[in-house]
Design an enzyme around this catalytic site. Structure first.
Site, PDB file in Angstrom:
ATOM      1  N   ASP A 748       0.845  -0.603  -0.225  1.00  0.00           N
ATOM      2  CA  ASP A 748      -0.131  -0.119   0.005  1.00  0.00           C
ATOM      3  C   ASP A 748       0.451   1.032  -0.097  1.00  0.00           C
ATOM      4  OD1 ASP A 748      -2.113   1.505   0.195  1.00  0.00           O
ATOM      5  OD2 ASP A 748      -2.999   0.906   2.073  1.00  0.00           O
TER       6      ASP A 748
HETATM    7  C1  BGC Z   1      -5.181   3.208   0.135  1.00  0.00           C
HETATM    8  C2  BGC Z   1      -4.635   2.531  -0.932  1.00  0.00           C
HETATM    9  C3  BGC Z   1      -5.314   2.871  -2.170  1.00  0.00           C
HETATM   10  C4  BGC Z   1      -3.524   4.105  -1.800  1.00  0.00           C
HETATM   11  C5  BGC Z   1      -3.646   4.584  -3.735  1.00  0.00           C
HETATM   12  C6  BGC Z   1      -4.031   4.155  -0.126  1.00  0.00           C
HETATM   13  O1  BGC Z   1      -3.788   5.717   0.811  1.00  0.00           O
HETATM   14  O2  BGC Z   1      -4.891   2.863   1.079  1.00  0.00           O
HETATM   15  O3  BGC Z   1      -5.849   1.657  -1.323  1.00  0.00           O
HETATM   16  O4  BGC Z   1      -5.310   2.533  -3.769  1.00  0.00           O
HETATM   17  O5  BGC Z   1      -3.776   4.763  -1.346  1.00  0.00           O
HETATM   18  O6  BGC Z   1      -4.363   5.909  -3.697  1.00  0.00           O
END
Ligand code: BGC
Length: 804
Positions: A748
């Site tokens: 993530d």
């Molecule tokens: C989130 C993800 C997301 C990523 C990109 C993160 O903060 O937890 O679900 O895909 O950001 O935006």
């Protein structure tokens, strides 16, 4: 079109012919139909709904204008417009009491001008004379309540954040929410309660519409005879208001079923009491007794339920007749004839549950085994549906070795089967599966055992002690870990390529990646050309290109490796508002789950989300998100599907199939146990191996085994002391060795994991950016080898090769 040409030149071309598919009328129509398919009719005393023709309606609640299309954060979508319920009812030609609507419209417009976001504004006090005049001029009152939550905070907010954390909304939003909803947004606010009181005192025909992202208090209308009807409309995307109007007027017939149990009170969920004990950890003491598994099994818990899992009414009625039930070659098959016995066309969902023998391992008394939604049945029409599942699906995970350690076991005894249209209404079949002898189906290694969870709940209400595994050292590292200020919100470097001749784009002897795509070179031969530095470069996120804002991967132009970009997910293709490209906002995942129809997310994933993703020159969609609804309080539940892993796995799996049918990568996230948002980059989810296997990993396992997603996103949080992105047991032993996963794992965005540790665990790609200098240092120190880098780089390149 030549391979990767869109990614290279970013042509702003429509995907099909001359018409762009992004936010096309067809996609918006599908979004609206999806919103209808998942709405759940909870109550309809005296058949108040559908509204009789020419009914004069008074719309109460600022929710009639303040429509919430979906949740916040990466699950948000930039749209050209949003239809609220007022708009929807007007389109259907319903007569509305306009002075009342004028009052709410004015209020909501002013609040938006003052900077409020949809769903995060207080309910205005309702002048009594407006209620009285509405009573004179309308036959039916409809009360609309809306709710909003988002990424980085929970629905009963606590204010905890790392120093130097650069995203102010993750504190501003919960602060606002706390002002408006002092008890958390699960409950009605005092002002909302006053509106309800005023309306039910004035009207004898009252319906409620819930525009919410998840479980909220329903006890106030469940036990109130003065409120006849309630429609749980969830957050239905950009055309949600139109979908609700079609359902209220009977143009469409509700056919959604609850993907979660709605209990009497928040405190009835076993996860509530300790949810906020600490920002640093959560004890999953309720173990496998999540959702209906708890409410149907624990002594005395059944009475705490208002609306059970799988429940949902229709404007028509159905009869079910079991035609056949038996087992063949390890597969249980049940045939059911469903007949529409009412006077409107409608769809029904047939659900098959099993109740295992109690045995040495206590077990939930109901477990969803299979389900099927019928087509649209005309009055009098019938359809025969077949429900199947493998006998081995009924196994339990024996983490304490009562039968065999770390094994899936089928204990001997009677596995009763129940068929019906909710977990409560399912009726026992004559046929049951008799397991003659206890069988050990497969023995696995003990992985991810808890070191800090001392006990767990059992089905009889008692607790069982858990042995403590050796504690993992979460922060163990060769280096001084990066601080939040150094790690959070960092954009990848944009390395220049230097001069080259267009006629000779590659250095002498270099064979570009297209040679692999064309079958002229093996991937190993291609990788042999790359230096360690090149390999490391592939293992971190790359700069944005075109309309993307969540960064890319690949980007080694010296070797013809394109920069393929990513985008969120999961409620539609998310492009930043300032770009000026609007896309289709789909209903939230929980609403799609409530359709109980895999065809629907498959269509949303294919025809829609992936096509829009592709048309905008993006290659990897960061969806679906499949964490389990452990607690109503999790701020991101709207992005997730259900409290049940099978429903989640089958429906989100269908979405993966749809996405990948367009040669766009699905990214199944957040692997795993990301069930709380507060302090999500550090919070330790402490749970037993059994709960992990049976509940929290199960949906991922179903999707991996059945759909082979091209990408999986590991989660921010810690699991039993190990960061998910640094856990080799999770990302290699379980995911790859046990489930045969062949795709890519990315982290993530801006985890607190150390890059070399993540690579060693099997987290191939660090997003949003890598730390090449730290990985190089780790090589020098002998902590990671070129062979380790090659394993991860092969998966990054493998994903790139699959994209058009
Ligand atoms: C989130 C993800 C997301 C990523 C990109 C993160 O903060 O937890 O679900 O895909 O950001 O935006």
């Amino acid at each position: 079109m030549e391979k990767w040409i869109r990614a290279r030149y970013q042509p702003n071309l429509p995907l099909n012919g001359s018409q762009r598919v992004t936010a096309s009328p067809e996609h918006i129509a599908l979004s609206r139909r999806a919103a209808q398919e998942g709405a759940v009719l909870l109550k309809n005393d005296g058949n108040l709904l559908p509204l009789a023709p020419d009914t004069r309606v008074a719309l109460f609640g600022k929710g009639s204008f303040d429509y919430v299309k979906g949740g916040g954060g990466s699950g948000d979508v930039t749209v050209a417009y949003i239809k609220n319920l007022y708009d929807g009812l007007k389109e259907e030609g319903v007569s509305l009491y306009e002075p009342l609507s004028d009052f709410y419209r004015d209020y909501v417009e002013k609040r938006y001008e003052a900077g409020d976001v949809p769903g995060l504004m207080a309910e205005p006090a309702l002048p009594q004379d407006l209620v009285d005049s509405a009573r004179e001029n309308a036959d039916v009152a409809v009360i609309v309540l809306s709710r909003f939550s988002g990424e980085g905070w929970d629905r009963e907010p606590v204010f905890y954040q790392e120093p130097d954390y650069p995203w102010p909304d993750e504190l501003n939003m919960p602060r606002k929410a706390k002002d408006i909803f002092p008890r958390g947004d699960y409950y009605l606010t005092g002002e909302e309660q006053r509106v309800v009181n005023q309306v039910r005192a004035a009207f004898d025909k009252v319906a409620v519409v819930l525009n919410v992202g998840g479980v909220v208090d329903v006890s106030w209308f469940w036990e109130d005879d003065r409120i006849s009807s309630a429609l749980l409309a969830y957050q239905g995307g950009m055309e949600g208001g139109a979908a609700i109007a079609a359902l209220l007027t009977g143009k469409a017939n509700p056919c959604g079923k609850l993907p979660d149990t709605f209990a009497r009170d928040l405190s009835d969920y076993p996860s509530t009491e300790h949810f906020h004990d600490s920002p640093h950890y959560v004890d999953y003491t309720e173990d496998i007794y999540v959702g209906y598994r708890y409410f149907e099994t624990l002594p005395g818990a059944a009475e705490k339920v208002c609306y059970p899992f799988g429940f949902g009414l229709s404007y028509t009625s159905f009869s079910l007749e079991v035609l056949k039930a038996g087992e063949e070659n390890g597969t249980v098959q049940v045939q059911v004839r469903v007949r529409n016995t009412g006077d409107r066309a409608g769809k029904e969902v047939i659900q098959l549950y099993f109740c295992p023998p109690r045995g040495l391992l206590q077990k939930p008394v109901r477990n969803l085994a299979a389900f099927r939604k019928t087509g649209l049945l005309a009055p009098g029409e019938s359809e025969t549906v077949e429900l199947t599942f493998a006998v081995s699906d009924m196994a339990s995970f024996d983490d304490l070795g009562k039968i065999a350690p770390s094994a899936w076991v089928l204990e001997k005894g009677r596995y009763a089967l129940y068929v019906g249209n909710s977990v409560r209404d399912a009726v026992e079949l004559d046929y049951a599966w008799e397991q003659a002898e206890t069988e050990v189906l497969v023995r696995l290694s003990a992985s991810m055992a808890p070191s800090h969870l001392s006990k767990r709940l059992l089905g009889d209400g008692s607790y069982e002690d858990l042995p403590a595994a050796p504690a993992a050292d979460t922060v163990e590292n060769l280096f001084q870990p990066l601080t939040t200020a150094q790690a959070e919100g960092v954009a990848p470097a944009t390395p220049g390529r230097g001069r080259y001749m267009l006629a000779q784009p590659y250095a002498p002897g270099v064979q570009p990646l297209s040679a692999v795509a064309e079958g002229r070179l093996s991937l190993d031969e291609f990788m042999a050309q790359l230096s360690d530095g090149d390999l490391i470069h592939l293992l971190g996120g790359q700069p944005n290109v075109g309309v993307s804002n969540t960064f890319g991967l690949g980007n080694l132009p010296e070797y013809g490796v394109p920069n393929l970009t990513t985008a969120d997910g999961p409620a539609g293709l998310r492009i930043q508002p300032e770009v000026g490209v609007c896309t289709t906002a789909w209903p939230c995942a929980t609403l799609l789950a409530a359709s109980w129809d895999p065809e629907l997310p498959a269509q949303v994933g294919a025809a829609a989300a992936a096509a829009e993703v592709k048309e905008n020159n993006i290659s990897v969609w960061l969806a679906p998100a499949v964490n389990i609804h452990r607690s109503p309080l999790c701020g991101r539940n709207f992005e997730y599907w259900s409290e049940d892993p099978l429903l989640t796995g089958k429906l989100a799996g269908a979405m993966v199939r749809g996405i990948q049918s367009q040669n766009i990568a699905a990214t199944v996230k957040h692997f795993a146990c990301n069930n709380k948002e507060t302090n999500r980059k550090y919070s330790d989810s402490r749970l037993s191996q059994r709960a992990l296997r049976e509940i929290y990993l199960k949906a991922f396992e179903i999707i991996v085994r059945e759909e082979q997603p091209w990408a999986i996103m590991s989660s921010y949080n810690v699991i039993n002391g190990q960061r998910a992105s640094e856990s080799r047991e999770l990302l290699t032993t379980i995911l790859r060795e046990e489930w045969d996963y062949a795709g890519l794992v990315m982290s993530d965005w801006w985890t607190r994991g150390e890059h070399y540790k993540e690579l060693l665990a099997g987290n191939d790609l660090k997003m949003a950016n890598g730390y090449p200098e730290r990985v190089e240092e780790a090589i020098k120190l002998g902590a990671i080898s070129r062979a380790d880098l090659e394993i991860c780089a092969r998966r990054v390149l493998g994903l790139i090769l699959k994209i058009d």
